[in-house]
Enzyme design. Structure first.
Site, short mmCIF file in Angstrom:
data_model
loop_
_atom_site.label_atom_id
_atom_site.label_comp_id
_atom_site.label_asym_id
_atom_site.label_seq_id
_atom_site.Cartn_x
_atom_site.Cartn_y
_atom_site.Cartn_z
N ASP A 21 29.57 45.68 35.55
CA ASP A 21 29.56 45.27 34.14
C ASP A 21 28.50 46.08 33.40
O ASP A 21 27.31 45.97 33.71
CB ASP A 21 29.27 43.76 34.07
CG ASP A 21 29.07 43.29 32.64
OD1 ASP A 21 29.55 43.98 31.71
OD2 ASP A 21 28.43 42.24 32.46
N ASN A 23 27.88 45.98 30.00
CA ASN A 23 27.34 45.46 28.73
C ASN A 23 26.91 43.99 28.80
O ASN A 23 26.72 43.35 27.76
CB ASN A 23 28.35 45.67 27.60
CG ASN A 23 29.65 44.91 27.87
OD1 ASN A 23 29.83 44.35 28.95
ND2 ASN A 23 30.52 44.89 26.89
N ASP A 25 28.40 41.17 29.53
CA ASP A 25 29.24 40.02 29.18
C ASP A 25 29.80 39.33 30.42
O ASP A 25 30.62 38.43 30.32
CB ASP A 25 30.37 40.43 28.21
CG ASP A 25 31.36 41.39 28.85
OD1 ASP A 25 31.14 41.82 30.02
OD2 ASP A 25 32.37 41.72 28.20
N ASP A 29 33.79 46.55 33.68
CA ASP A 29 34.46 47.33 32.64
C ASP A 29 34.50 48.81 33.01
O ASP A 29 33.97 49.22 34.05
CB ASP A 29 33.76 47.12 31.29
CG ASP A 29 32.24 47.23 31.42
OD1 ASP A 29 31.79 48.23 32.00
OD2 ASP A 29 31.53 46.30 30.99
N ASP A 98 47.68 51.55 38.00
CA ASP A 98 48.59 50.48 38.42
C ASP A 98 49.73 50.44 37.40
O ASP A 98 49.49 50.41 36.19
CB ASP A 98 47.84 49.14 38.43
CG ASP A 98 48.24 48.27 39.59
OD1 ASP A 98 49.46 48.07 39.76
OD2 ASP A 98 47.36 47.77 40.31
N ASP A 199 53.45 48.10 41.08
CA ASP A 199 53.39 46.67 41.35
C ASP A 199 54.77 46.10 41.68
O ASP A 199 55.73 46.34 40.94
CB ASP A 199 52.82 45.99 40.09
CG ASP A 199 52.41 44.56 40.33
OD1 ASP A 199 51.47 44.34 41.09
OD2 ASP A 199 53.03 43.67 39.72
N GLU A 254 54.24 49.04 45.82
CA GLU A 254 53.93 47.75 46.44
C GLU A 254 55.28 47.08 46.67
O GLU A 254 55.91 46.61 45.74
CB GLU A 254 53.05 46.89 45.53
CG GLU A 254 52.57 45.66 46.28
CD GLU A 254 52.33 44.43 45.40
OE1 GLU A 254 51.60 43.54 45.84
OE2 GLU A 254 52.87 44.36 44.29
N HIS A 327 43.20 43.37 46.43
CA HIS A 327 42.78 42.26 45.57
C HIS A 327 43.61 41.00 45.78
O HIS A 327 43.35 39.98 45.14
CB HIS A 327 42.88 42.71 44.12
CG HIS A 327 44.30 43.01 43.72
ND1 HIS A 327 45.03 44.04 44.28
CD2 HIS A 327 45.15 42.37 42.87
CE1 HIS A 327 46.24 44.03 43.77
NE2 HIS A 327 46.35 43.03 42.93
N ASP A 328 44.63 41.06 46.63
CA ASP A 328 45.46 39.87 46.92
C ASP A 328 45.19 39.31 48.31
O ASP A 328 45.80 38.32 48.71
CB ASP A 328 46.95 40.23 46.85
CG ASP A 328 47.39 40.65 45.46
OD1 ASP A 328 46.83 40.14 44.47
OD2 ASP A 328 48.32 41.50 45.36
C1 GLC Z 1 51.31 42.08 42.77
C2 GLC Z 1 49.84 42.18 42.47
C3 GLC Z 1 49.32 40.80 42.22
C4 GLC Z 1 50.03 40.22 41.04
C5 GLC Z 1 51.55 40.27 41.21
C6 GLC Z 1 52.26 40.06 39.91
O1 GLC Z 1 51.57 41.40 43.93
O2 GLC Z 1 49.18 42.84 43.50
O3 GLC Z 1 47.94 40.78 42.04
O4 GLC Z 1 49.63 38.90 40.85
O5 GLC Z 1 51.99 41.52 41.69
O6 GLC Z 1 52.07 41.16 39.06
CA CA Z 2 31.51 44.10 30.54
#
Ligand code: GLC
Ligand code: CA
Length: 554
Positions: A21, A23, A25, A29, A98, A199, A254, A327-328
């Site tokens: 981050d 700034n 908040d 970013d 992405d 995605d 993905e 991230h999942d």
């Molecule tokens: C993919 C992403 C996930 C998102 C989902 C819907 O699985 O990795 O984070 O919630 O698609 O876009």
């Molecule tokens: Ca920020």
């Protein structure tokens, strides 16, 4: 096998909200990312995959996009983005975006128009259907719990959303939708980005007539029924012809519910669709039959069997993406290693050795290079992720689970485990922000952080750095053929790689037991390329807990 830069690269995934981050908040970013490019350069990665930074109301943290050609207010401006891109390029780092085009946000202009009336020109950009006996048009369940249909009063019809109701599905059967998407992609490529991570791209072609799916639980049909649909390869070939083939970029799909046979088409080496795909079979192995929520560890024998199937199955005909984290997914040290003080680092290195010596393009998810761990969630109030929150309420309120039974399972697998802020140093909030972080920092940051690890030669960070250097130096690590040994051993993962008479032996003890293991004769005069017990004799026939090493011979 054809040699290309994206086969020889190591990718690093950034979840911008949680990275840095700039700034105060409390939200990561773009300028924060730019300030960390030297750190990434030091780690040695080649490519950044940036989770979505587009304009979004953030129902699903940016995976619900309301404008594909603007930057999310909280993340900065298009000027900030351009600066990040050129600063990355100046360091020889590429940036992959992405691409979230199975659905948009319900706040996207296309959807606002589509929803407004039955005869709006964009009506057919999405799936609108009449109800069936006053209920949803079919039994499909959303990936995020509940029905995949939402009733809309404006025109007294339902629209399809495989994810949240704020993520309506685009109708790819409509050529106008495909044109909009392809034109938008072209504009990003012309701007100079280096590729796309696509995605849930396996879901874009829905089965004709949208028929009921086999029941997944007593309430809803299996949403996997929309994967690898009737026209998905045709649409990706069209995308390849109209956009991808015109630029020197990298693409990774993905592909939820992908099978080996389907992957051979998506990632075929003729290059008519995508460069590679993410498959998810291996990260599903610690789930239970009906759903992913569980407190089990990943079982090693099935894991070896599965990864071996993919390693051998795609060799020469397609290309693997290799990963444990994103991230999942929860943190891999908890799933496959041991997060205790005693074994956290050595098990993180063992896991990394096992993955980074395989064939395919490796992905490192932010914090993985530090051996970051799951968060100690105490209650559903600690969650931010809508998947975890929705699952908790659906399972307790509609399916009759006791909170005390289901909470630990959700906590163990929650996507929020991966989304806690990056741990930069031991200052307040781990140096992620000077404000209040949007999601709590893992309390172990004083022990586990980048500043400490960059400075310490035997850290997880410096081990990842070395693994990446080795991949850049040895072709066999990129292109060698893979073979499994000791398939039935529940604790050891041992495999070889072979290329033009050269060989690698990769030995990983995935247990806290001491084990006997002696490398075969042919490796006795080999060179130890890397080991996680520095200086230990790999030929003494003894493996320490979580010991891993790699021997090279030519
Ligand atoms: C993919 C992403 C996930 C998102 C989902 C819907 O699985 O990795 O984070 O919630 O698609 O876009
Ligand atoms: Ca920020």
């Amino acid at each position: 096998m054809k040699k290309t830069w994206w086969k020889e690269s190591v990718v690093y995934q950034i979840y911008p909200r949680s990275y840095a981050d700039s700034n105060g908040d409390g939200i990561g970013d773009i300028n924060g990312i730019t300030s960390k490019l030297d750190y990434l350069k030091l780690l040695g990665i080649d490519v950044i995959w940036l989770s979505p930074v587009y304009k979004s109301p953030n129902d699903d943290n940016g995976y619900d996009i309301s404008d594909y050609e603007a930057i999310m207010d909280e993340f900065g401006t298009m000027e900030d983005f351009d600066r990040m891109l050129s600063e990355a390029h100046a360091r020889g780092i590429k940036i992959v975006m992405d691409l979230v085009v199975n659905h948009t946000s319900d706040e996207h202009e296309w959807f606002l128009e589509s929803r407004s009336s039955k005869d709006n020109p964009k009506r057919d950009y999405y799936f609108w259907r009449e109800g069936r006996d006053g209920k949803e048009p079919n039994n499909w369940g959303s990936w995020f719990s509940g029905s995949a249909w939402k009733y809309d009063e404006t025109t007294d019809m339902y629209y399809l959303h495989l994810f949240s109701p704020k993520q309506p599905d685009l109708n790819w059967d409509n050529p106008a939708v495909r044109k909009e998407v392809f034109d938008m992609m072209t504009r990003w490529c012309e701007k100079g980005i280096d590729g796309f991570r696509m995605d849930v791209i396996s879901l874009i072609s829905k089965p004709a007539g949208l028929p009921d799916a086999p029941l997944m639980n007593e309430l809803y049909g299996d949403c996997g029924c929309t994967a690898n649909g009737p026209h998905v390869h045709e649409y990706l070939q069209e995308m390849n012809e109209k956009v991808l083939s015109k630029f020197d970029i990298m693409t990774v799909g993905e592909t939820a519910c992908v099978t080996l046979e389907e992957a051979k088409k998506y990632a075929n080496s003729e290059g008519t669709e995508l460069n590679m795909v993410f498959q998810f079979e291996h990260v599903g192995l610690d789930g239970d039959a009906e759903f992913k929520w569980s407190t089990r560890k990943m079982p090693l024998v099935p894991l070896k069997e599965n990864l071996t199937k993919w390693q051998k199955g795609l060799d020469e005909v397609a290309w693997n993406s290799i990963f444990f984290c994103n991230h999942d997914q929860p943190r891999v040290v908890n799933r496959l290693g041991d997060p205790s003080d005693e074994y956290r680092e050595v098990s993180a290195k063992c896991i990394a050795t096992c993955l980074h010596m395989m064939q395919g393009t490796p992905y490192v998810y932010q914090g993985e290079e530090l051996g970051m761990t799951n968060y100690p969630f105490q209650s559903v109030k600690d969650f931010n992720d809508l998947e975890s929150i929705n699952a908790y309420y659906e399972l307790t309120e509609k399916m009759g689970w006791k909170p005390s039974e289901i909470f630990p399972k959700i906590a163990n697998k929650s996507r929020d485990n991966a989304r806690t802020p990056m741990q930069w140093d031991d200052s307040p909030n781990a140096g992620f922000t000077t404000g209040k972080p949007w999601l709590a920092v893992n309390p172990n940051y004083k022990k586990v952080n980048a500043a400490e690890q960059v400075a310490r030669a035997d850290s997880v960070f410096n081990y990842y750095k070395k693994l990446i250097e080795l991949r850049h130096k040895y072709e066999i690590i990129v292109y060698g053929h893979y073979d499994l040994q000791l398939a039935e051993d529940p604790e050891l993962y041992v495999y070889t790689r072979e290329l033009d008479g050269k060989k690698l032996l990769v030995v990983c003890n995935f247990s806290d037991n001491e084990r006997e293991f002696m490398p075969d004769e042919e490796f006795r005069n080999g060179e130890v390329l890397i080991q996680n017990y520095e200086g230990s004799d790999v030929f003494d026939g003894i493996l320490s807990p979580y010991e891993a090493y790699v021997i090279y011979t030519e």
